[in-house]
Every structure is written in structure tokens, then in C-alpha cells.
Enzyme design. Structure first.
Site, PDB file in Angstrom:
ATOM      1  N   ASN A   9       0.722  -1.234  -0.218  1.00 32.27           N
ATOM      2  CA  ASN A   9      -0.047   0.120  -0.060  1.00 32.27           C
ATOM      3  C   ASN A   9       0.906   1.297   0.068  1.00 32.27           C
ATOM      4  O   ASN A   9       1.397   1.667   1.014  1.00 32.27           O
ATOM      5  CB  ASN A   9      -1.031  -0.048   1.365  1.00 32.27           C
ATOM      6  N   HIS A 100      -9.564   0.993   4.932  1.00 28.49           N
ATOM      7  CA  HIS A 100      -8.361   1.121   5.646  1.00 28.49           C
ATOM      8  C   HIS A 100      -8.572   2.153   6.905  1.00 28.49           C
ATOM      9  O   HIS A 100      -9.553   2.999   6.726  1.00 28.49           O
ATOM     10  CB  HIS A 100      -7.134   1.759   4.743  1.00 28.49           C
ATOM     11  N   GLU A 102      -7.116   4.578   7.924  1.00 30.51           N
ATOM     12  CA  GLU A 102      -6.791   5.958   7.605  1.00 30.51           C
ATOM     13  C   GLU A 102      -8.024   6.622   7.026  1.00 30.51           C
ATOM     14  O   GLU A 102      -8.440   7.847   7.133  1.00 30.51           O
ATOM     15  CB  GLU A 102      -5.639   6.173   6.906  1.00 30.51           C
ATOM     16  N   GLU A 170      -5.543  -5.367  10.863  1.00 33.14           N
ATOM     17  CA  GLU A 170      -4.435  -4.425  10.874  1.00 33.14           C
ATOM     18  C   GLU A 170      -4.856  -3.542  12.229  1.00 33.14           C
ATOM     19  O   GLU A 170      -5.490  -2.683  12.295  1.00 33.14           O
ATOM     20  CB  GLU A 170      -4.698  -3.089   9.770  1.00 33.14           C
ATOM     21  N   SER A 214       3.293  -2.508  10.427  1.00 32.57           N
ATOM     22  CA  SER A 214       4.793  -2.329  10.618  1.00 32.57           C
ATOM     23  C   SER A 214       5.408  -3.735  10.222  1.00 32.57           C
ATOM     24  O   SER A 214       6.442  -4.023  10.890  1.00 32.57           O
ATOM     25  CB  SER A 214       5.221  -1.966  11.929  1.00 32.57           C
TER      26      SER A 214
END
Ligand code: PEP
Length: 251
Positions: A9, A100, A102, A170, A214
Site C-alpha cells: 500500500n 483502511h 486511515e 491491521e 509495521s
């Protein structure tokens, strides 16, 4: 065993020149090491404006797939600035990342909106990568599993027939922070997701569940070896061809 999916991504990073250089770097490294593409599915998700540059660079490399980072929940029409799932499919995207964290945080995307987007993506023959994950606060309050399951249930439309869908777990506190879930914690959450998929998708055993947060060459092997972890969604480390490919090699 399912073939692992390694998805990069790129988010809103770089310039056209940098996007071209990055994909060229990936292609050059891969042509020397064809075996990786046989063992893992590789996906890159560039900023939408650079999809065509990436597509040109990937002529002759059909095994590397292209994805988008979002699509509209609407089919078409008066939605200034949005991109439809059909337009992405038309631009030769195979996948689209949806929900996502974000986008959930910065664009107010709710589970309901994400589920609408997933339905649009499937209708346009795109494979959605549906992102779910708890915040640090939610984890600290002991609510991680409850949050993840409610996002999972709420972010999928009714799926009566089989369509390929990918789930990405995530944990929000692991995205871009350098912290990762321990392989044990990740595996536990992935197993819970797999169990709950039974009530949500026709073939839960064929649904890949990616880990994201990460991931880097140093931790990829251990994470990707866990049961029910079928690949990775990689942010920061996907911007360097050598790091991205070394994660793919770990798969
Ligand atoms: C992501 O945003 O999907 C992600 C996993 O980012 P990072 O790898 O940088 O934590």
C-alpha cells in the site's frame, strides 16, 4: 495451503518519477528471481493517478497485480473527486483496499459505507481487501476482539455466492508506528476472524486473512509462518523494492 498474498500500500507517497522508479526496481529484482511470483501473489497499490504508469511498467509481468486504495460506494454520477469501482477495473486493477483505518479515521468511513464499497467492488469484478483492526485504546480496554468482530460483520455485504474477498487485520496502533502485534496475538485474532467468517462468506477456508502493521523484512518470516495468516498488507516497507521483495521472499 493458500498461496500467500503480499500487498504493498503505497498510500499518498512519492511522485510520478518515484512511482516509475519503484515499480521498475520491483520488476528488475523479480526478473532475476522468478520463483517468488510462483510462491506468493504480489500486489502493488499505487496512488490512483499513477496506476497507468505502473500498468505500463508491468506489461509482460502479468503475475504482479495492481490494486487501488479506495473506491466510491456509488456506481457513478455526481460524486466529484471520487473514483468508481468500474473505473478501477477499467484501469486494470484487480484489487481494491477498502475501509483502511486511515479512511475510517480521516474520512468518517463507517462499517456500513465500507460494506457498500465492498459490494460495488465485487460487482465490478474487483477483489476487495477489507481492513479491520482495533485502536490502542480499545485494546487496552480489553475490547480488541469485540471491535474486530463487529467491524468484520459490519463491513461485509450479504454474500450469497462465492466471491473472492480478502480480509486485512491491521491493529491501528501497529500501523506506521514500528510496533507489531506479537505473532501469538496476531494468530489468535486471525483464528477468531477465520471462525467468524463461517457465518459471513460462502467459503471461509478460501478467504485470505492478511496481517498489516509495521511488517518489515526482520519480522515478516515469523508473522507469515503463523496459522491463519495468509499474507501481509505492507505500508512503509512497500516503498523500498528490496524490503518489499524480502517480505515476499519470507512468504
Ligand atoms: C498499512 O497502512 O496498511 C500498513 C500496514 O502500514 P505500515 O506497514 O507502514 O505499518
Amino acid at each position: 495451503m493458500m498461496k500467500k498474498l503480499i500487498a504493498g500500500n503505497w498510500k499518498m507517497n512519492g511522485s510520478r518519477t518515484q512511482a516509475r522508479a519503484l515499480i521498475a526496481d520491483i520488476v528488475n529484482n523479480l526478473s532475476q528471481e522468478e520463483a517468488i511470483v510462483e510462491k506468493a501473489d504480489i500486489l502493488v497499490c499505487p496512488p490512483a493517478l499513477y496506476i497507468s504508469d505502473v500498468r505500463h511498467a508491468l506489461r509482460g509481468y502479468p503475475k504482479i497485480k495492481i490494486g487501488a486504495q479506495d473506491c466510491s460506494s456509488e456506481e457513478n454520477g455526481a460524486h466529484t473527486g471520487d473514483l468508481s469501482a468500474q473505473m478501477l477495473e477499467d484501469s486494470e486493477c484487480a484489487y481494491v483496499i477498502l475501509g483502511h483505518s486511515e479512511r475510517r479515521q480521516n474520512h468518517g468511513e463507517t462499517n456500513v459505507i465500507v460494506a457498500q464499497k465492498v459490494a460495488r467492488a465485487l460487482k465490478a469484478d474487483l477483489i476487495p481487501i477489507v481492513c479491520i483492526g482495533e485502536t490502542q485504546e480499545e485494546r487496552d480496554a480489553g475490547r480488541a476482539q469485540e471491535i474486530v468482530l463487529s467491524q468484520l460483520q459490519g463491513s461485509l455485504p450479504d454474500l450469497e455466492s462465492f466471491h473472492e474477498v480478502v480480509i486485512a487485520y491491521e491493529p491501528v496502533w501497529a500501523i506506521g508506528t514500528g510496533k507489531t502485534a506479537s505473532p501469538q496475538d496476531a494468530q489468535e485474532m486471525h483464528t477468531l476472524i477465520r471462525e467468524n467468517l463461517k457465518d459471513l462468506v460462502p467459503k471461509p477456508e478460501k478467504t485470505r486473512i492478511l496481517y498489516g502493521g509495521s511488517m518489515k523484512p526482520e519480522n515478516a518470516k515469523e508473522i507469515l509462518a503463523c496459522k491463519n495468516i495468509d499474507g501481509g498488507l505492507i505500508g512503509g516497507a512497500s516503498l523500498k523494492a528490496d524490503q518489499f521483495l524480502s517480505i515476499a521472499r519470507a512468504a
